[in-house]
Design a protein around this motif. Sequence first.
Motif, short mmCIF file in Angstrom:
data_model
loop_
_atom_site.label_atom_id
_atom_site.label_comp_id
_atom_site.label_asym_id
_atom_site.label_seq_id
_atom_site.Cartn_x
_atom_site.Cartn_y
_atom_site.Cartn_z
N THR A 142 -42.94 3.94 -4.67
CA THR A 142 -42.58 4.52 -3.39
C THR A 142 -42.73 6.03 -3.39
OG1 THR A 142 -40.25 4.71 -3.99
CG2 THR A 142 -40.96 2.66 -2.91
N SER A 143 -43.03 6.62 -4.52
CA SER A 143 -43.13 8.07 -4.58
C SER A 143 -44.58 8.51 -4.66
CB SER A 143 -42.39 8.61 -5.81
OG SER A 143 -42.46 10.01 -5.83
N THR A 144 -44.89 9.54 -3.91
CA THR A 144 -46.22 10.12 -4.01
C THR A 144 -46.12 11.58 -4.46
OG1 THR A 144 -46.13 10.54 -1.64
CG2 THR A 144 -47.36 8.60 -2.36
N LYS A 145 -44.95 11.97 -4.97
CA LYS A 145 -44.79 13.31 -5.50
C LYS A 145 -45.37 13.34 -6.91
CE LYS A 145 -40.66 13.93 -2.83
NZ LYS A 145 -39.27 13.59 -2.80
N ILE A 146 -46.25 14.24 -7.16
CA ILE A 146 -46.84 14.33 -8.49
C ILE A 146 -46.31 15.59 -9.14
CG2 ILE A 146 -48.99 14.53 -9.79
CD1 ILE A 146 -50.36 13.02 -7.52
N GLN A 147 -45.42 15.41 -10.11
CA GLN A 147 -44.80 16.52 -10.81
C GLN A 147 -44.84 16.21 -12.30
OE1 GLN A 147 -40.86 16.68 -9.18
NE2 GLN A 147 -41.58 17.26 -7.16
N ALA A 148 -44.96 17.23 -13.10
CA ALA A 148 -45.01 17.04 -14.55
C ALA A 148 -43.81 16.26 -15.03
CB ALA A 148 -45.08 18.40 -15.23
N GLY A 149 -44.08 15.16 -15.75
CA GLY A 149 -43.02 14.36 -16.33
C GLY A 149 -42.23 13.53 -15.34
N GLU A 150 -42.65 13.51 -14.08
CA GLU A 150 -41.91 12.73 -13.10
C GLU A 150 -42.79 11.61 -12.57
OE1 GLU A 150 -39.34 14.55 -10.48
OE2 GLU A 150 -38.69 16.07 -11.87
N TYR A 151 -42.75 11.35 -11.28
CA TYR A 151 -43.42 10.19 -10.72
C TYR A 151 -44.85 10.49 -10.31
CZ TYR A 151 -38.54 8.92 -10.19
OH TYR A 151 -37.22 8.67 -10.42
N LEU A 152 -45.68 9.49 -10.44
CA LEU A 152 -47.06 9.57 -9.98
C LEU A 152 -47.29 8.49 -8.94
CD1 LEU A 152 -48.91 9.93 -13.40
CD2 LEU A 152 -48.42 11.74 -11.76
N ALA A 153 -48.15 8.77 -7.98
CA ALA A 153 -48.47 7.76 -6.97
C ALA A 153 -49.11 6.56 -7.65
CB ALA A 153 -49.43 8.35 -5.95
N VAL A 154 -48.67 5.39 -7.28
CA VAL A 154 -49.26 4.20 -7.87
C VAL A 154 -50.04 3.37 -6.86
CG1 VAL A 154 -47.62 4.04 -9.76
CG2 VAL A 154 -47.16 2.83 -7.61
N PHE A 155 -49.99 3.72 -5.61
CA PHE A 155 -50.81 3.00 -4.65
C PHE A 155 -51.03 3.82 -3.40
CE2 PHE A 155 -48.40 1.61 -0.97
CZ PHE A 155 -47.10 1.89 -1.35
N ARG A 156 -51.99 3.35 -2.62
CA ARG A 156 -52.15 3.88 -1.27
C ARG A 156 -52.66 2.75 -0.39
NH1 ARG A 156 -57.40 7.80 -1.99
NH2 ARG A 156 -58.46 6.29 -3.27
N LEU A 157 -52.30 2.81 0.86
CA LEU A 157 -52.76 1.85 1.85
C LEU A 157 -53.72 2.59 2.76
CD1 LEU A 157 -52.60 -0.89 3.29
CD2 LEU A 157 -50.67 0.01 4.59
N LYS A 158 -54.95 2.09 2.80
CA LYS A 158 -55.95 2.77 3.62
C LYS A 158 -56.72 1.74 4.42
CE LYS A 158 -59.15 3.05 -0.24
NZ LYS A 158 -60.00 3.91 -1.04
N SER A 159 -57.37 2.21 5.46
CA SER A 159 -58.15 1.35 6.33
C SER A 159 -59.36 2.14 6.82
CB SER A 159 -57.29 0.89 7.51
OG SER A 159 -57.99 -0.05 8.30
N LYS A 160 -60.16 1.49 7.64
CA LYS A 160 -61.32 2.15 8.24
C LYS A 160 -61.28 2.00 9.75
CE LYS A 160 -64.26 2.06 4.27
NZ LYS A 160 -65.58 2.00 3.75
N ILE A 161 -61.74 3.01 10.44
CA ILE A 161 -61.81 2.97 11.90
C ILE A 161 -62.83 1.91 12.32
CG2 ILE A 161 -62.47 4.28 13.96
CD1 ILE A 161 -61.57 6.84 12.41
N VAL A 162 -62.40 1.02 13.24
CA VAL A 162 -63.31 -0.02 13.72
C VAL A 162 -63.76 0.22 15.16
CG1 VAL A 162 -62.52 -1.81 12.13
CG2 VAL A 162 -61.42 -1.58 14.38
#
Length: 163
Positions: A23-43
Amino acid sequence: VDLTGWSLSNEDGKKGNLENMATSTKIQAGEYLAVFRLKSKIVLLKRLEMGDTVGYGRQFEISEPTTMAILPVGYSHGYPFSASHRGHCLWRGKRFPIIGRISMDYMAIDLKDTNAQVGDEVTLIGENQGSVIAAEEVAAWAGTIPYEIVTQLSDHLPRLYSV
């Protein structure tokens, strides 16, 4: 639509878990890293004029000429209906609002006067060219908790994994 995920370990070799990483997208030394993203394309792209309406019940009225993009993501994919009129997405690192009600299989976004093209990638959760929408933010728009946002994403969404 795809759900892109990473398998990450921290410095001591312990794998992160959904609660403290997904649930975290904060990238800080020794802390949490993003593990996913939800993306789509314009139709679909459509030019809208003042007074045009968008979505079920025609509840969203356009206040100035704009370009609307349609994404093939809706509540059947696990994106919360309750984020209608509140949520945002990222296109080329900039935030744009979700307009109208999120439907079962689609949502509309207001791309203003951009040069977007059908097929362009849009990020609903995660990082896009230095900008971020975290699951915590989506949860706030939907009036729920981040864990629910992550766990309700449909099993039918394609998953791409990388390290």
